[in-house]
Design a protein around this motif. Structure first.
Motif, PDB file in Angstrom:
ATOM      1  N   GLU A 127      28.139  -2.433 -74.397  1.00  0.00           N
ATOM      2  CA  GLU A 127      26.832  -3.113 -74.170  1.00  0.00           C
ATOM      3  C   GLU A 127      26.718  -4.504 -74.950  1.00  0.00           C
ATOM      4  O   GLU A 127      27.290  -4.785 -75.991  1.00  0.00           O
ATOM      5  N   ALA A 128      26.633  -5.351 -74.093  1.00  0.00           N
ATOM      6  CA  ALA A 128      26.281  -6.874 -74.185  1.00  0.00           C
ATOM      7  C   ALA A 128      24.896  -7.277 -74.401  1.00  0.00           C
ATOM      8  O   ALA A 128      24.083  -6.845 -73.635  1.00  0.00           O
ATOM      9  N   LYS A 129      24.651  -7.961 -75.734  1.00  0.00           N
ATOM     10  CA  LYS A 129      23.089  -8.483 -75.805  1.00  0.00           C
ATOM     11  C   LYS A 129      23.083  -9.689 -75.975  1.00  0.00           C
ATOM     12  O   LYS A 129      23.866 -10.365 -76.647  1.00  0.00           O
ATOM     13  N   LYS A 130      21.719 -10.542 -75.666  1.00  0.00           N
ATOM     14  CA  LYS A 130      21.512 -11.688 -75.900  1.00  0.00           C
ATOM     15  C   LYS A 130      20.305 -11.896 -76.768  1.00  0.00           C
ATOM     16  O   LYS A 130      19.445 -10.822 -76.831  1.00  0.00           O
ATOM     17  N   PHE A 131      20.175 -12.770 -77.875  1.00  0.00           N
ATOM     18  CA  PHE A 131      18.914 -12.912 -78.716  1.00  0.00           C
ATOM     19  C   PHE A 131      17.868 -13.000 -77.800  1.00  0.00           C
ATOM     20  O   PHE A 131      16.819 -12.574 -78.517  1.00  0.00           O
ATOM     21  N   LEU A 132      17.693 -13.466 -76.846  1.00  0.00           N
ATOM     22  CA  LEU A 132      16.412 -13.631 -76.035  1.00  0.00           C
ATOM     23  C   LEU A 132      16.194 -12.369 -75.212  1.00  0.00           C
ATOM     24  O   LEU A 132      15.230 -12.317 -74.472  1.00  0.00           O
ATOM     25  N   GLY A 133      16.994 -11.270 -75.322  1.00  0.00           N
ATOM     26  CA  GLY A 133      16.486  -9.974 -75.028  1.00  0.00           C
ATOM     27  C   GLY A 133      17.284  -9.530 -73.669  1.00  0.00           C
ATOM     28  O   GLY A 133      17.311  -8.246 -73.304  1.00  0.00           O
TER      29      GLY A 133
END
Length: 223
Positions: free
Chosen positions: A191-197
């Motif tokens: 799973e990869a995530k960004k701070f903007l969601g």
């Protein structure tokens, strides 16, 4: 001019009382420093700025306190020796306009720079994370080893995890995660995530088939 008041400070203080205003509150409403308002309240015109500024203050105070600014300006000019600021006894007309124009230009430049930054970084800010699995290349994958390493590359994301465990991403986006396999199918969620969601998930299955252990039957002794 209403001669009910003998001087401007009497008018000033009475109008404050009528409207329930303090000098501090009047300063907030008129954007005039409290020091100058206090000098108006006591009639201390010697410590006031030059005459054009006093005239400007009267113009700001008139609609708030309810008096005729022009009439009282003429009265003050006759009764007090007010300092001048130049040949013309008028408040410079373009001073505040120049300040407003400068603020507008600065604000516009900030907006343009922000828009340019967003345009250049649009894909990163609003795009979806990208996960590339390089090893194992196949899905599902098969192995006879109980220990293996999942490797890949990450872009346009801030954090990465494998089955909920955080994985360090190297400069350039490369990453790897050593895992221990159980006999049979093993499922891994990357799973990869960004701070903007924004986020993205990939699933990999690795089948572990241990090497069969062979047993040797002892030979019967020869007769």
């Amino acid at each position: 001019m209403n001669r009910e008041y003998s001087d401007f400070q009497s008018l000033f203080n009475e109008k404050l009382r009528e409207r329930g205003l303090t000098v501090k509150r009047l300063s907030e409403l008129s954007n005039i420093a409290t020091e100058h308002l206090e000098n108006l309240s006591t009639g201390n015109f010697e410590r006031m700025p030059p005459a054009p500024y006093i005239r400007g203050y009267l113009a700001r105070l008139a609609p708030i306190l309810g008096f005729d600014a022009d009439s009282w300006w003429e009265e003050l000019a006759r009764e007090h020796t007010l300092r001048g600021s130049g040949a013309s006894d008028e408040l410079p007309k373009n001073r505040f306009a120049r300040q407003s124009r400068a603020k507008f230009l600065i604000g516009g430049a900030v907006v343009i720079l922000a828009a340019a930054y967003v345009a250049l970084r649009f894909a990163y800010i609003f795009g979806e994370p990208e996960i590339l699995i390089t090893d194992p290349a196949q899905n599902p994958a098969y192995t006879r080893s109980a220990e293996t390493v999942i490797r890949g590359n990450l872009s346009n994301a801030d954090v990465l995890s494998v089955n909920g465990e955080s994985v360090e991403v190297r400069e350039g986006g490369g990453w790897e995660k050593a895992v221990t396999l159980q006999s049979g199918p093993n499922s891994f969620e990357i799973e990869a995530k960004k701070f903007l969601g924004r986020e993205k998930r990939l699933t990999r299955q690795i089948f572990y088939e241990p090497i069969p252990q062979t047993t040797t039957t002892p030979l019967a002794p020869a007769n």
